[in-house]
Design a protein around this motif. Structure first.
Motif, PDB file in Angstrom:
ATOM      1  N   PRO A 245     -33.010   5.173 -10.803  1.00 28.70           N
ATOM      2  CA  PRO A 245     -33.588   4.766 -12.033  1.00 28.70           C
ATOM      3  C   PRO A 245     -33.995   6.334 -12.856  1.00 28.70           C
ATOM      4  O   PRO A 245     -34.397   7.385 -12.110  1.00 28.70           O
ATOM      5  N   GLY A 246     -33.575   6.445 -13.898  1.00 24.37           N
ATOM      6  CA  GLY A 246     -33.631   7.803 -14.609  1.00 24.37           C
ATOM      7  C   GLY A 246     -32.330   8.345 -14.827  1.00 24.37           C
ATOM      8  O   GLY A 246     -32.273   9.186 -15.648  1.00 24.37           O
ATOM      9  N   SER A 247     -31.225   8.079 -14.192  1.00 21.21           N
ATOM     10  CA  SER A 247     -29.878   8.661 -14.405  1.00 21.21           C
ATOM     11  C   SER A 247     -29.418   8.357 -15.774  1.00 21.21           C
ATOM     12  O   SER A 247     -28.707   9.457 -16.193  1.00 21.21           O
ATOM     13  N   GLY A 248     -29.809   7.536 -16.558  1.00 14.84           N
ATOM     14  CA  GLY A 248     -29.333   7.136 -17.962  1.00 14.84           C
ATOM     15  C   GLY A 248     -29.848   7.980 -18.815  1.00 14.84           C
ATOM     16  O   GLY A 248     -29.751   7.908 -19.927  1.00 14.84           O
ATOM     17  N   ALA A 249     -31.013   8.710 -18.541  1.00 10.11           N
ATOM     18  CA  ALA A 249     -31.638   9.628 -19.490  1.00 10.11           C
ATOM     19  C   ALA A 249     -30.974  10.319 -20.424  1.00 10.11           C
ATOM     20  O   ALA A 249     -30.162  11.203 -19.779  1.00 10.11           O
ATOM     21  N   ALA A 250     -31.126  10.595 -21.668  1.00 14.98           N
ATOM     22  CA  ALA A 250     -30.635  11.310 -22.527  1.00 14.98           C
ATOM     23  C   ALA A 250     -29.003  11.467 -22.660  1.00 14.98           C
ATOM     24  O   ALA A 250     -28.279  12.502 -22.149  1.00 14.98           O
ATOM     25  N   GLY A 251     -28.596  10.114 -22.453  1.00 14.78           N
ATOM     26  CA  GLY A 251     -26.929  10.217 -22.478  1.00 14.78           C
ATOM     27  C   GLY A 251     -26.230  10.537 -21.081  1.00 14.78           C
ATOM     28  O   GLY A 251     -25.382  11.207 -21.257  1.00 14.78           O
ATOM     29  N   GLY A 252     -27.143  10.404 -20.121  1.00 14.98           N
ATOM     30  CA  GLY A 252     -26.638  10.788 -18.775  1.00 14.98           C
ATOM     31  C   GLY A 252     -26.806  12.124 -18.224  1.00 14.98           C
ATOM     32  O   GLY A 252     -26.519  12.544 -17.365  1.00 14.98           O
ATOM     33  N   VAL A 253     -27.865  12.842 -19.007  1.00 11.64           N
ATOM     34  CA  VAL A 253     -28.083  14.370 -18.519  1.00 11.64           C
ATOM     35  C   VAL A 253     -28.756  14.271 -17.208  1.00 11.64           C
ATOM     36  O   VAL A 253     -28.563  15.344 -16.567  1.00 11.64           O
ATOM     37  N   ALA A 254     -29.721  13.409 -17.310  1.00 11.74           N
ATOM     38  CA  ALA A 254     -30.356  13.301 -15.762  1.00 11.74           C
ATOM     39  C   ALA A 254     -29.296  13.297 -14.701  1.00 11.74           C
ATOM     40  O   ALA A 254     -29.403  14.064 -13.866  1.00 11.74           O
ATOM     41  N   TYR A 255     -28.570  12.543 -14.988  1.00 10.73           N
ATOM     42  CA  TYR A 255     -27.530  12.209 -13.854  1.00 10.73           C
ATOM     43  C   TYR A 255     -26.883  13.482 -13.574  1.00 10.73           C
ATOM     44  O   TYR A 255     -26.384  13.784 -12.533  1.00 10.73           O
ATOM     45  N   GLY A 256     -26.134  14.267 -14.715  1.00 14.33           N
ATOM     46  CA  GLY A 256     -25.413  15.497 -14.556  1.00 14.33           C
ATOM     47  C   GLY A 256     -26.475  16.441 -13.984  1.00 14.33           C
ATOM     48  O   GLY A 256     -25.805  17.280 -13.247  1.00 14.33           O
ATOM     49  N   LEU A 257     -27.674  16.629 -14.429  1.00 17.75           N
ATOM     50  CA  LEU A 257     -28.551  17.578 -13.985  1.00 17.75           C
ATOM     51  C   LEU A 257     -28.681  17.565 -12.204  1.00 17.75           C
ATOM     52  O   LEU A 257     -28.848  18.456 -11.435  1.00 17.75           O
ATOM     53  N   LYS A 258     -28.581  16.205 -11.875  1.00 15.40           N
ATOM     54  CA  LYS A 258     -28.875  16.236 -10.365  1.00 15.40           C
ATOM     55  C   LYS A 258     -27.703  16.135  -9.754  1.00 15.40           C
ATOM     56  O   LYS A 258     -27.604  16.710  -8.715  1.00 15.40           O
ATOM     57  N   SER A 259     -26.384  15.953 -10.338  1.00 11.29           N
ATOM     58  CA  SER A 259     -25.134  15.935  -9.615  1.00 11.29           C
ATOM     59  C   SER A 259     -24.735  17.626  -9.551  1.00 11.29           C
ATOM     60  O   SER A 259     -24.225  17.961  -8.580  1.00 11.29           O
ATOM     61  N   PHE A 260     -24.948  18.229 -10.820  1.00  5.73           N
ATOM     62  CA  PHE A 260     -24.289  19.604 -10.834  1.00  5.73           C
ATOM     63  C   PHE A 260     -25.342  20.616 -10.378  1.00  5.73           C
ATOM     64  O   PHE A 260     -25.191  21.696  -9.990  1.00  5.73           O
TER      65      PHE A 260
END
Length: 377
Positions: A245-260
């Protein structure tokens, strides 16, 4: 009657402070005896840095960055010396408001400019970086930020790709040999304003890309691109963050911040309310109503936005929540079912949108007077 005001802005017409002032004016005109307390809040989206600066002693750090289309801009972030923390608002360099309506296209935009701000903070020795998400013009899964910090995204031929939404489906591999030194010593926090997953009908592209200028075909392509990014990241790092939940925030930026960057997710409204000391306030004082609101209340309001956070606070503290909005795009009974005590919209349905936005303060005052005047009868 004691009122605690925690409204969001009415985007394009009123700041949260102006909402509160217009509301208080309306209660006064109703003749009902009352006192009020205002909390400046944000859900992690637009206004994040303003809310942080209201509660923490920060300096403004100026940075030459890039807007979502790569044009140089003067940007800034906040720095708090006591905690050695930087507070960055995604919209400040990667926001939709930085582009003209006809320029908005999430296939072409990038979060690279926000990455430059993060890089500047790291170079200055900052150890904690909070990124307030929301208001972005992008759907790049955070690859723009990653690219600014040394990641490269390559196609099948080994060519380096631009960090845009259009490149997501072309990514075949990730090169992290030139990643910015010292990145793993920094603590990153993605301050989310939504709880959507990365992919699918409730994901970043399908829910938000249309607001950023994407056509239906682009939305499908962007979702497929994010799926491809997720596959490549799993192949490289074995991370499975798309459904969080939240990974889709800001066009997936949250996902990218967590992954990278290994970022932790923070609920935006909870984060700001903690800074505000509202829990201590509610321990010392009792309030009859919590007042919140935003320009449009719809189904998305109940997916991590400020109103949902205020509602959760009201439930925990057993304080009824009244919501105000410019336009109500969800059944009132649905909101009441979710726990909201009452909701009223301020728009004059006989007038144009422009009229309602330009006269929002007067309309809010008048509707508030009418609403609370009924309590005296």
């Amino acid at each position: 009657m004691k009122l605690l005001l925690i409204p969001d802005k009415f985007k394009g017409s009123l700041t949260s402070v102006e909402v509160s002032k217009a509301f208080i004016a309306g209660v006064k005109k109703s003749g009902i005896p009352f006192s009020s307390h205002y909390i400046k809040a944000s859900d992690g989206g637009d206004g994040f840095m303003n809310a942080v600066a209201h509660y923490k002693a920060c300096i403004s750090v100026q940075v030459i960055s890039e807007n979502p289309l790569g044009r140089p801009i003067q940007s800034y972030y906040l720095y708090n010396q006591e905690s050695n923390s930087a507070y960055i608002e995604l919209a400040n360099a990667s926001g939709m408001e930085l582009l003209k309506p006809e320029e908005r296209n999430p296939m072409l935009t990038s979060t690279f400019g926000t990455g430059l701000q993060i890089k500047d903070a790291i170079e200055k020795g900052v150890k904690n970086i909070y990124i307030g998400l929301g208001g972005s013009a992008t759907n790049d899964g955070g690859i723009g930020i990653a690219q600014a910090l040394g990641y490269s995204f390559l196609d099948k031929s080994g060519n380096r790709l631009l960090a845009t939404g259009a490149s997501l489906s072309k990514i075949n591999s990730i090169d992290d040999t030139d990643v910015f030194e010292g990145l793993k010593q920094i603590r990153f926090f993605a301050v989310n304003d939504v709880n959507n997953p990365l992919l699918g009908k409730d994901g970043a592209a399908h829910i938000y890309a249309g607001q950023k200028g994407a056509t239906k075909e682009m939305i499908k392509e962007l979702d497929l691109g994010l799926r491809n990014l997720d596959v490549v990241i799993f192949d490289k790092y074995s991370f499975l963050y798309a459904e969080l939940p939240g990974s889709g925030a800001a066009g997936g930026v949250a996902y990218g911040l967590k992954s990278f960057l290994g970022a932790s997710y923070c609920n935006g409204i909870d984060f700001i309310l903690e800074l505000s000391g509202v829990n201590d306030l509610l321990t010392k004082e009792k309030f009859d109503f919590l007042i919140t609101g935003e320009g449009r209340i719809d189904e998305q309001t109940l997916h991590g936005k400020l109103i949902q956070g205020v509602l959760a606070l009201g439930v925990r503290k057993n304080i009824p929540v009244i919501a105000i909005c410019g336009k109500l795009d969800i059944e009132k009974k649905e909101l009441k079912k979710r726990g909201i005590y009452d909701v009223f919209e301020i728009q004059d349905s006989t007038k144009s949108l422009d009229y309602n936005m330009q006269h929002a303060a007067d309309l809010l005052t008048a509707k508030t007077t009418e609403y609370f005047g009924l309590l005296l009868k």
